[in-house]
Design an enzyme around this catalytic site. Structure first.
Site, PDB file in Angstrom:
ATOM      1  NE  ARG A  17      77.810  76.736  54.219  1.00 19.81           N
ATOM      2  CZ  ARG A  17      78.805  75.927  53.874  1.00 19.81           C
ATOM      3  NH1 ARG A  17      80.006  76.410  53.659  1.00 19.81           N
ATOM      4  NH2 ARG A  17      78.603  74.638  53.738  1.00 19.81           N
ATOM      5  NE  ARG A  57      76.484  77.656  63.744  1.00 15.70           N
ATOM      6  CZ  ARG A  57      77.079  78.055  62.615  1.00 15.70           C
ATOM      7  NH1 ARG A  57      76.416  77.990  61.467  1.00 15.70           N
ATOM      8  NH2 ARG A  57      78.312  78.499  62.624  1.00 15.70           N
ATOM      9  CB  CYS A 121      84.444  83.466  55.969  1.00 16.41           C
ATOM     10  SG  CYS A 121      83.129  82.309  56.434  1.00 16.41           S
ATOM     11  CG  ASP A 190      79.505  84.784  62.266  1.00 10.39           C
ATOM     12  OD1 ASP A 190      78.498  84.074  62.194  1.00 10.39           O
ATOM     13  OD2 ASP A 190      80.424  84.757  61.430  1.00 10.39           O
ATOM     14  CE  LYS A 201      85.854  79.236  58.486  1.00  7.54           C
ATOM     15  NZ  LYS A 201      85.147  77.954  58.642  1.00  7.54           N
TER      16      LYS A 201
END
Length: 313
Positions: A17, A57, A121, A190, A201
């Site tokens: 992750r 993802r 996060c 991200d 997140k």
């Protein structure tokens, strides 16, 4: 191909992750696969491996950029192509490693001695800023959110304590309660879109809103490979929704309760004070320039832009 399928499952299940970790892992996987791919169907097998990884993802543009970078291999013979994949994968892995270090060096200049920093996060880029400030002798305390439902905040507090940094863990819904005790917010990314918006997140946009209201600087630590070339051409970022079982136990689900579990949200650029990248601290409005000049996507071939596009409709 089995190792590619196993790697894809590790990304999909979040055993691996974090945007930077996912990108590096994908590059490493393609490099290892290239060493074993057959001479007869090298291009076909490499493309299948790339698409398998891309389909895991959809929101993480770092994965897309990592795979696109490695897949721009060249060569006349199969062996030349194989070595090109390996070389480009190593280049990207080096990019990941050096970018994080540079972000820490640049970002720590915005952390003053005695600051309390809020983070959300588990971002290796954001933590590099905090850790570097601590390494340079600044007294820094951190307020970290739990980051439900996957509890990435627990990883963050462990890593901060291992670095010797004082940290307080709070529930996500307590952000506004504590925001006035904070000197700045540092989060990772991200995806950064062409208009400078942040995809991160779930819960990030609420923190940005609270920070804006309290006049607390909101900073994003993001490597340039997290900027999305696809948004340059009008494509919207897909917000991944994950399994309901991450949120509710079976005894709740069996009642017929509908559960929504988006993994990310969107923070408009108006709520972002600065994006700290390995090439400098930039305003969000400069995202377009990063994509066209740093990533070189202004006139790139359509094939490279649309690799596996059917998975991102």
């Amino acid at each position: 191909m089995e190792e590619v399928l196993e790697a894809a499952e590790k990304i999909r299940s979040m055993e691996v992750r974090g945007a930077a970790r996912i990108a590096r892992f994908a590059a490493e996987t393609l490099m290892k696969f290239a060493e074993k791919a057959s001479d007869e169907k090298f291009d076909e097998e490499m493309r299948f491996a790339a698409e398998t990884l891309l389909n895991t993802r959809p929101t993480a543009v770092s994965l897309y950029n990592a795979i696109n970078y490695v897949m721009r291999y060249s060569g006349e013979s199969v062996e030349e192509k194989r070595q090109s994949v390996i070389r480009r994968a190593r280049e990207f892995i080096n990019w990941v490693e050096t970018a994080q270090r540079k972000i820490g060096e640049i970002g720590e200049k915005r952390i003053k001695d005695g600051y309390t920093v809020m983070t959300h996060c588990n971002s290796s880029a954001a933590l590099s800023v905090i850790k570097k400030a601590h390494e340079n002798g600044k007294r820094v305390e951190v307020i970290a959110t739990e980051s439900r439902p996957r509890w990435q905040g627990h990883l963050t507090v462990k890593q901060l304590r291992e670095a010797g940094i004082e940290v307080t863990l709070i529930v996500d819904s307590a952000v506004r309660y504590f925001i006035n005790e904070v000197d700045c917010v540092v989060v990772g990314a991200d995806t950064i879109t062409a208009n400078g918006a942040l995809i991160n997140k779930i819960g990030t946009s609420q923190i940005a809103l609270a920070a804006k209201e309290a006049r607390v600087p909101f900073m994003v630590a993001a490597e340039t490979y997290k900027f999305s070339p696809k948004t340059l051409f009008g494509e919207l970022v897909v917000i991944e929704e994950r399994d309901a079982r991450e949120v509710a136990p079976e005894e709740i689900l069996k009642l017929g309760v509908k559960v929504r579990n988006p993994a990310f949200d969107v923070t408009p650029r108006d709520y972002i004070d600065v994006i700290i990248t390995e090439i400098g601290a930039i305003p969000p409005e400069m995202a377009y320039i990063v994509i066209t000049e740093r990533l070189g996507y202004a006139g790139i071939e359509e094939e490279e832009i649309t690799l596996n596009s059917r998975h991102f409709d």
